[in-house]
Design a protein around this motif. Sequence first.
Motif, PDB file in Angstrom:
ATOM      1  N   LYS A  70      -4.296  14.434  -3.825  1.00  0.00           N
ATOM      2  CA  LYS A  70      -3.431  13.444  -3.175  1.00  0.00           C
ATOM      3  C   LYS A  70      -4.095  12.069  -3.208  1.00  0.00           C
ATOM      4  O   LYS A  70      -5.303  11.940  -3.097  1.00  0.00           O
ATOM      5  N   ARG A  71      -3.264  11.055  -3.347  1.00  0.00           N
ATOM      6  CA  ARG A  71      -3.745   9.672  -3.374  1.00  0.00           C
ATOM      7  C   ARG A  71      -3.636   9.094  -1.966  1.00  0.00           C
ATOM      8  O   ARG A  71      -2.534   8.873  -1.461  1.00  0.00           O
ATOM      9  N   VAL A  72      -4.789   8.841  -1.353  1.00  0.00           N
ATOM     10  CA  VAL A  72      -4.850   8.435   0.045  1.00  0.00           C
ATOM     11  C   VAL A  72      -5.772   7.231   0.177  1.00  0.00           C
ATOM     12  O   VAL A  72      -6.790   7.146  -0.507  1.00  0.00           O
ATOM     13  N   LEU A  73      -5.425   6.297   1.046  1.00  0.00           N
ATOM     14  CA  LEU A  73      -6.310   5.188   1.387  1.00  0.00           C
ATOM     15  C   LEU A  73      -6.705   5.338   2.843  1.00  0.00           C
ATOM     16  O   LEU A  73      -5.851   5.352   3.726  1.00  0.00           O
ATOM     17  N   CYS A  74      -8.000   5.471   3.096  1.00  0.00           N
ATOM     18  CA  CYS A  74      -8.510   5.522   4.469  1.00  0.00           C
ATOM     19  C   CYS A  74      -9.272   4.227   4.731  1.00  0.00           C
ATOM     20  O   CYS A  74     -10.125   3.838   3.939  1.00  0.00           O
ATOM     21  N   CYS A  92     -13.387  13.288   2.921  1.00  0.00           N
ATOM     22  CA  CYS A  92     -12.513  14.324   2.374  1.00  0.00           C
ATOM     23  C   CYS A  92     -11.649  13.810   1.235  1.00  0.00           C
ATOM     24  O   CYS A  92     -11.019  14.603   0.541  1.00  0.00           O
ATOM     25  N   ILE A  93     -11.622  12.518   1.016  1.00  0.00           N
ATOM     26  CA  ILE A  93     -10.712  11.968   0.012  1.00  0.00           C
ATOM     27  C   ILE A  93     -11.043  12.460  -1.385  1.00  0.00           C
ATOM     28  O   ILE A  93     -12.186  12.785  -1.684  1.00  0.00           O
ATOM     29  N   ASP A  94     -10.029  12.526  -2.238  1.00  0.00           N
ATOM     30  CA  ASP A  94     -10.186  12.965  -3.621  1.00  0.00           C
ATOM     31  C   ASP A  94     -10.184  11.727  -4.513  1.00  0.00           C
ATOM     32  O   ASP A  94      -9.122  11.224  -4.897  1.00  0.00           O
ATOM     33  N   ALA A  95     -11.378  11.219  -4.829  1.00  0.00           N
ATOM     34  CA  ALA A  95     -11.491  10.000  -5.637  1.00  0.00           C
ATOM     35  C   ALA A  95     -10.883  10.183  -7.020  1.00  0.00           C
ATOM     36  O   ALA A  95     -10.360   9.234  -7.601  1.00  0.00           O
ATOM     37  N   HIS A  96     -10.913  11.397  -7.558  1.00  0.00           N
ATOM     38  CA  HIS A  96     -10.337  11.656  -8.879  1.00  0.00           C
ATOM     39  C   HIS A  96      -8.820  11.503  -8.871  1.00  0.00           C
ATOM     40  O   HIS A  96      -8.218  11.246  -9.918  1.00  0.00           O
ATOM     41  N   ALA A  97      -8.198  11.642  -7.717  1.00  0.00           N
ATOM     42  CA  ALA A  97      -6.751  11.471  -7.599  1.00  0.00           C
ATOM     43  C   ALA A  97      -6.376  10.015  -7.323  1.00  0.00           C
ATOM     44  O   ALA A  97      -5.204   9.693  -7.172  1.00  0.00           O
ATOM     45  N   GLY A  98      -7.385   9.144  -7.245  1.00  0.00           N
ATOM     46  CA  GLY A  98      -7.121   7.730  -6.980  1.00  0.00           C
ATOM     47  C   GLY A  98      -7.269   7.348  -5.524  1.00  0.00           C
ATOM     48  O   GLY A  98      -6.931   6.237  -5.139  1.00  0.00           O
ATOM     49  N   SER A  99      -7.768   8.251  -4.700  1.00  0.00           N
ATOM     50  CA  SER A  99      -7.962   7.952  -3.282  1.00  0.00           C
ATOM     51  C   SER A  99      -9.167   7.041  -3.093  1.00  0.00           C
ATOM     52  O   SER A  99     -10.115   7.071  -3.876  1.00  0.00           O
ATOM     53  N   ARG A 100      -9.123   6.267  -2.016  1.00  0.00           N
ATOM     54  CA  ARG A 100     -10.232   5.383  -1.691  1.00  0.00           C
ATOM     55  C   ARG A 100     -10.418   5.348  -0.179  1.00  0.00           C
ATOM     56  O   ARG A 100      -9.474   5.533   0.586  1.00  0.00           O
ATOM     57  N   CYS A 101     -11.643   5.078   0.219  1.00  0.00           N
ATOM     58  CA  CYS A 101     -11.983   4.900   1.631  1.00  0.00           C
ATOM     59  C   CYS A 101     -12.705   3.568   1.757  1.00  0.00           C
ATOM     60  O   CYS A 101     -13.674   3.318   1.042  1.00  0.00           O
ATOM     61  N   VAL A 102     -12.206   2.702   2.613  1.00  0.00           N
ATOM     62  CA  VAL A 102     -12.838   1.415   2.875  1.00  0.00           C
ATOM     63  C   VAL A 102     -13.424   1.484   4.275  1.00  0.00           C
ATOM     64  O   VAL A 102     -12.714   1.769   5.241  1.00  0.00           O
ATOM     65  N   VAL A 103     -14.736   1.243   4.376  1.00  0.00           N
ATOM     66  CA  VAL A 103     -15.432   1.280   5.657  1.00  0.00           C
ATOM     67  C   VAL A 103     -15.973  -0.112   5.915  1.00  0.00           C
ATOM     68  O   VAL A 103     -16.693  -0.663   5.088  1.00  0.00           O
ATOM     69  N   THR A 104     -15.608  -0.710   7.047  1.00  0.00           N
ATOM     70  CA  THR A 104     -16.186  -1.997   7.407  1.00  0.00           C
ATOM     71  C   THR A 104     -17.200  -1.772   8.507  1.00  0.00           C
ATOM     72  O   THR A 104     -17.002  -0.944   9.397  1.00  0.00           O
ATOM     73  N   LEU A 159       0.823  -1.205   0.000  1.00  0.00           N
ATOM     74  CA  LEU A 159       0.000   0.000   0.000  1.00  0.00           C
ATOM     75  C   LEU A 159       0.859   1.258   0.000  1.00  0.00           C
ATOM     76  O   LEU A 159       0.479   2.265  -0.589  1.00  0.00           O
ATOM     77  N   GLN A 160       2.006   1.211   0.643  1.00  0.00           N
ATOM     78  CA  GLN A 160       2.873   2.385   0.690  1.00  0.00           C
ATOM     79  C   GLN A 160       3.334   2.786  -0.707  1.00  0.00           C
ATOM     80  O   GLN A 160       3.596   3.948  -0.961  1.00  0.00           O
ATOM     81  N   ARG A 161       3.431   1.822  -1.623  1.00  0.00           N
ATOM     82  CA  ARG A 161       3.822   2.154  -2.992  1.00  0.00           C
ATOM     83  C   ARG A 161       2.668   2.800  -3.755  1.00  0.00           C
ATOM     84  O   ARG A 161       2.890   3.481  -4.744  1.00  0.00           O
ATOM     85  N   LEU A 162       1.432   2.577  -3.306  1.00  0.00           N
ATOM     86  CA  LEU A 162       0.265   3.069  -4.028  1.00  0.00           C
ATOM     87  C   LEU A 162      -0.319   4.348  -3.454  1.00  0.00           C
ATOM     88  O   LEU A 162      -0.933   5.131  -4.172  1.00  0.00           O
ATOM     89  N   PHE A 163      -0.171   4.548  -2.151  1.00  0.00           N
ATOM     90  CA  PHE A 163      -0.837   5.663  -1.500  1.00  0.00           C
ATOM     91  C   PHE A 163       0.149   6.512  -0.716  1.00  0.00           C
ATOM     92  O   PHE A 163       1.233   6.073  -0.359  1.00  0.00           O
ATOM     93  N   LEU A 164      -0.273   7.741  -0.403  1.00  0.00           N
ATOM     94  CA  LEU A 164       0.554   8.721   0.283  1.00  0.00           C
ATOM     95  C   LEU A 164       1.026   8.232   1.654  1.00  0.00           C
ATOM     96  O   LEU A 164       2.166   8.363   2.011  1.00  0.00           O
ATOM     97  N   SER A 165       0.120   7.663   2.441  1.00  0.00           N
ATOM     98  CA  SER A 165       0.454   7.308   3.813  1.00  0.00           C
ATOM     99  C   SER A 165      -0.283   6.047   4.221  1.00  0.00           C
ATOM    100  O   SER A 165      -1.398   5.807   3.790  1.00  0.00           O
TER     101      SER A 165
END
Length: 173
Positions: A78-82, A98-110, A26-32
Amino acid sequence: MRGILLIVGICDAQVAKRSVQLQSALQRLFLSTDRLFRREAGYVVDTLHRQLTGTYLPEAAADPTLALEALVAAARGKRVLCVLDDAWQAQHARMLSCIDAHAGSRCVVTTRIRSLVPGAAEVQCDVLSQKRALTLLLREGGCEHLLESPPAAALEAVELCGRLPLALGIAAQ
């Protein structure tokens, strides 16, 4: 909400556990890939802002609406995975919208609550079949060779764990 995947069911914690195990990829794909565990909402918002910008959330953004606006601005481009594990209230997921989906960010909620996040893609997870539960238990426990003829104790353990992936993974350790 674009860019948000809602995982509903009893296997939610197992999914989060696997996402932590994939941290280096994930570190290779996302900011943090920093992790925050069960903290107050204000702490999470401030820490997320600091991860995105390197600065603390401005004191003027103490109001939740202003804080969300500051996070949206900080996440833009920014590309972020939450990953929000085991959410019980929609407001917790909104805080991470707050994530920017157009930048490739994603949020996973379980969660165990169906339709908790309106507009999110939703995946339903159920208990495992006895065969899949047994396979998980024996593979995770290093006893894959017993799959052809599983001992009665393994079958009993599967049922005692309710065929829940997280419980089986823990029992296998």
